[in-house]
Design a protein around this motif. Structure first.
Motif, mmCIF file in Angstrom:
data_model
loop_
_atom_site.group_PDB
_atom_site.id
_atom_site.type_symbol
_atom_site.label_atom_id
_atom_site.label_comp_id
_atom_site.label_asym_id
_atom_site.label_seq_id
_atom_site.Cartn_x
_atom_site.Cartn_y
_atom_site.Cartn_z
ATOM 1 N N SER A 122 -7.903 -3.183 4.595
ATOM 2 C CA SER A 122 -7.641 -1.750 4.561
ATOM 3 C C SER A 122 -6.172 -1.461 4.253
ATOM 4 N N HIS A 123 -5.803 -0.234 4.455
ATOM 5 C CA HIS A 123 -4.415 0.211 4.290
ATOM 6 C C HIS A 123 -3.459 -0.548 5.200
ATOM 7 N N ASP B 172 -9.396 -1.800 0.401
ATOM 8 C CA ASP B 172 -10.251 -0.869 1.141
ATOM 9 C C ASP B 172 -9.463 0.291 1.747
ATOM 10 N N ASP B 173 -8.322 0.584 1.197
ATOM 11 C CA ASP B 173 -7.514 1.720 1.628
ATOM 12 C C ASP B 173 -8.310 3.004 1.413
ATOM 13 N N THR B 174 -8.486 3.789 2.466
ATOM 14 C CA THR B 174 -9.274 5.022 2.348
ATOM 15 C C THR B 174 -8.485 6.187 1.769
ATOM 16 N N ALA B 175 -7.147 6.064 1.717
ATOM 17 C CA ALA B 175 -6.320 7.174 1.244
ATOM 18 C C ALA B 175 -5.784 6.970 -0.171
ATOM 19 N N ASN C 206 0.817 -1.219 0.000
ATOM 20 C CA ASN C 206 0.000 0.000 0.000
ATOM 21 C C ASN C 206 0.848 1.266 0.000
ATOM 22 N N GLU D 147 -10.427 4.197 12.767
ATOM 23 C CA GLU D 147 -11.541 4.339 11.838
ATOM 24 C C GLU D 147 -11.204 3.970 10.407
ATOM 25 N N THR D 148 -9.926 3.804 10.093
ATOM 26 C CA THR D 148 -9.546 3.398 8.734
ATOM 27 C C THR D 148 -9.137 1.938 8.667
ATOM 28 N N ARG E 161 -8.861 12.144 -1.925
ATOM 29 C CA ARG E 161 -8.327 11.345 -0.822
ATOM 30 C C ARG E 161 -7.001 11.894 -0.292
ATOM 31 N N GLU F 161 -10.869 11.316 -7.681
ATOM 32 C CA GLU F 161 -11.044 10.545 -6.455
ATOM 33 C C GLU F 161 -9.754 10.493 -5.653
ATOM 34 N N GLN F 162 -8.620 10.263 -6.341
ATOM 35 C CA GLN F 162 -7.352 10.240 -5.619
ATOM 36 C C GLN F 162 -6.993 11.625 -5.088
#
Length: 305
Positions: free
Chosen positions: A283-284, A255-258, A146, A197-198, A166, A162-163
């Motif tokens: 996730s990240h 599912d990385d939020t960043a 990641n 939360e991430t 983020r 989108e990026q």
């Protein structure tokens, strides 16, 4: 460069890792600064260097240490410059990715080696990319978790709304002193919440977050950590070449939020020899959420002829 065996740093962070691996904690002088480093495994075994990201420290890799040592490897994990017990040089320029890549080249040399396998997550992954691009002779096999290839990131952040959306949090980090004040507020509540939360539920336990808060509270640590973002904006890590010749594994929690998953595909396209593993419902924080899967992928990649 030197290793000072007398500069041992005892503490609950080290003790929290499985004691059977014989983890050592000490400082090593590299590239003109001192990095706190932990090491485990026989000194004659093949060397793996693990590089953490923001806002973590060497402890982020604790789940990988025992199985890598048991598989017959020597494991070396620094606190990157600015973090936890490592030196925190002044000035934003000191936190350019290329400086940390030079730190790692010198760190490998403290083991009386010229080459190592290198694994990086988040900002540690950006250092790993820079090593593969600027110092390919120091890297046997590369693994990045990641963290995007710098050219792939530039492409996505300028062409993918989108990026760009983020990445806006990094704009706030460019401000002087205010980000430090905000992140320190209420015992680092925002940093802690950002981790919880991430990530998947229960990824970061209370006792673990207490260790993170201790690392964040060290003198100069928050500024050192944030200066990585400031340096990237002021001194973009533009490599001499866009192609990575070192065999590279890219592991990506979808599912990385960043970071958008397209970054993983773009990054793999910039490697001569790559393997891309996309992890759904992850996730990240791959090293924390799927430690056994990540370790298995690393060993497959490193052991491959």
């Amino acid at each position: 460069m030197r290793t000072d065996p007398r500069a041992t740093i005892a503490g609950s962070d080290v003790e929290a890792v499985v004691s059977s691996v014989g983890l050592d904690s000490h400082r090593r002088t590299v590239n003109g600064i001192e990095l706190h480093t932990v090491a485990a495994g026989d000194e004659t075994n093949p060397l793996i260097v693990l590089l953490h990201g923001f806002p973590e420290f060497w402890y982020a890799w604790r789940a990988q240490i025992p199985p890598l040592v048991e598989a017959g490897y020597r494991v070396l994990i620094p606190d990157l410059r600015g973090y936890n017990l490592s030196e925190k040089p002044g000035g934003v320029k000191s936190y350019r990715v290329r400086e940390s890549a030079r730190d790692v080249v010198d760190l490998i040399a403290t083991e009386n080696r010229e080459v190592a396998h290198v694994v990086g997550h988040d900002w540690g992954g950006m250092v790993a990319w820079d090593l593969g691009l600027r110092h390919p002779g120091a890297v046997d096999r590369l693994a990045v978790v990641n963290a995007p290839h710098p050219t792939a990131y530039l492409r996505q952040v300028t062409a993918n709304p989108e990026q760009l959306s983020r990445s806006l949090y990094a704009v706030f980090f460019q401000l002087p002193w205010l980000p430090e004040r905000v992140l320190q507020y209420d015992e680092y509540r925002i940093l802690e919440r950002g981790l919880r939360e991430t990530a998947a539920p229960e990824t970061f336990r209370d006792d673990e977050l207490a260790r993170y808060r201790r690392a964040w509270s060290r003198d100069g640590a928050l500024t050192g950590m944030l200066n990585w973002y400031r340096a990237a904006a002021r001194y973009p890590p533009i490599p001499r070449s866009e192609r990575v010749d070192v065999p590279t594994l890219i592991v990506w929690g979808e599912d990385d939020t960043a970071l958008v998953p397209a970054l993983a595909v773009d990054s793999a396209d910039r490697c001569e020899e790559s393997r891309l593993e996309l992890l759904p419902e992850t996730s990240h924080w791959v090293p924390r959420e799927t430690p056994a899967r990540l370790t298995s992928l690393l060993l497959e990649h490193i052991d491959r002829e």
